[in-house]
Motif scaffolding. Structure first.
Motif, PDB file in Angstrom:
ATOM      1  N   LEU A  92       0.818  -1.217   0.000  1.00  0.00           N
ATOM      2  CA  LEU A  92       0.000   0.000   0.000  1.00  0.00           C
ATOM      3  C   LEU A  92       0.853   1.268   0.000  1.00  0.00           C
ATOM      4  N   LYS A  93       1.980   1.237   0.708  1.00  0.00           N
ATOM      5  CA  LYS A  93       2.882   2.402   0.698  1.00  0.00           C
ATOM      6  C   LYS A  93       3.408   2.664  -0.705  1.00  0.00           C
ATOM      7  N   ARG A  95       1.926   1.650  -3.557  1.00  0.00           N
ATOM      8  CA  ARG A  95       0.813   1.983  -4.435  1.00  0.00           C
ATOM      9  C   ARG A  95       0.302   3.398  -4.183  1.00  0.00           C
ATOM     10  N   PHE A  96       0.299   3.818  -2.935  1.00  0.00           N
ATOM     11  CA  PHE A  96      -0.226   5.132  -2.555  1.00  0.00           C
ATOM     12  C   PHE A  96       0.839   5.922  -1.789  1.00  0.00           C
ATOM     13  N   GLY A  99      -0.617   8.992  -0.160  1.00  0.00           N
ATOM     14  CA  GLY A  99      -1.998   8.807   0.257  1.00  0.00           C
ATOM     15  C   GLY A  99      -2.843   8.418  -0.943  1.00  0.00           C
ATOM     16  N   PHE A 100      -4.102   8.089  -0.688  1.00  0.00           N
ATOM     17  CA  PHE A 100      -4.989   7.603  -1.742  1.00  0.00           C
ATOM     18  C   PHE A 100      -5.210   8.638  -2.833  1.00  0.00           C
ATOM     19  N   THR A 101      -5.099   8.201  -4.073  1.00  0.00           N
ATOM     20  CA  THR A 101      -5.547   8.974  -5.225  1.00  0.00           C
ATOM     21  C   THR A 101      -6.244   8.001  -6.168  1.00  0.00           C
ATOM     22  N   THR A 102      -7.193   8.519  -6.945  1.00  0.00           N
ATOM     23  CA  THR A 102      -7.901   7.673  -7.900  1.00  0.00           C
ATOM     24  C   THR A 102      -6.934   7.095  -8.918  1.00  0.00           C
ATOM     25  N   ASP A 104      -3.695   6.383  -8.531  1.00  0.00           N
ATOM     26  CA  ASP A 104      -2.923   5.304  -7.925  1.00  0.00           C
ATOM     27  C   ASP A 104      -3.776   4.067  -7.669  1.00  0.00           C
ATOM     28  N   ALA A 105      -5.075   4.252  -7.472  1.00  0.00           N
ATOM     29  CA  ALA A 105      -5.954   3.114  -7.227  1.00  0.00           C
ATOM     30  C   ALA A 105      -6.024   2.191  -8.443  1.00  0.00           C
ATOM     31  N   ARG A 107      -3.648   0.875  -9.785  1.00  0.00           N
ATOM     32  CA  ARG A 107      -2.557  -0.061  -9.510  1.00  0.00           C
ATOM     33  C   ARG A 107      -1.285   0.241 -10.272  1.00  0.00           C
TER      34      ARG A 107
END
Length: 122
Positions: A92-93, A95-96, A99-102, A104-105, A107
């Motif tokens: 997760l670190k 991939r993001f 922090g979360f972004t669309t 990065d989601a 993949r």
């Protein structure tokens, strides 16, 4: 007495599990069990928010059951649940990273190389 660590929880899970005649029967039970309990979590969430029928205690209980089945699957494969959580955090670190972004989601070609036990890109 509550488990002091995830390893301790895995030991307690093993003690509370049914003994099966063979390994195939055991892993099928744990695999199907986790799916059933996850479905129960989903059902309780739906009832709580779509039907105004407070099922938060059911959500909490079923999350515990999902964790128990997760523990048993780890025991079956002789995996340490703490290691799996650490691997997931690393993935997760990567991939993001901010922090979360669309974006990065999506993949971005990240995946876990389970044979190597680490995240790789590409």
């Amino acid at each position: 007495m509550p488990a002091k660590s995830l390893r301790d929880y895995q030991k307690i899970s093993r003690k509370t599990a049914k003994k099966f005649r063979n390994k195939k029967e055991a892993i099928m039970t744990w695999g199907l069990g986790i799916a059933g309990e996850a479905g129960d979590v989903a059902s309780c969430v739906k009832k709580t928010f779509a039907h105004d029928n407070d099922q938060k205690s059911g959500i909490r209980e079923n999350i515990g059951d999902v964790l128990w089945y997760s523990s048993m699957i780890c025991n079956f494969f002789n995996w340490n649940l703490s290691d799996i959580l650490a691997e997931n955090q690393e993935k997760l670190k990567k991939r993001f990273p901010n922090g979360f972004t669309t974006q990065d989601a999506g993949r971005n070609n990240t995946m876990v190389d389970w044979n190597e036990g680490r995240v790789r890109l590409g």
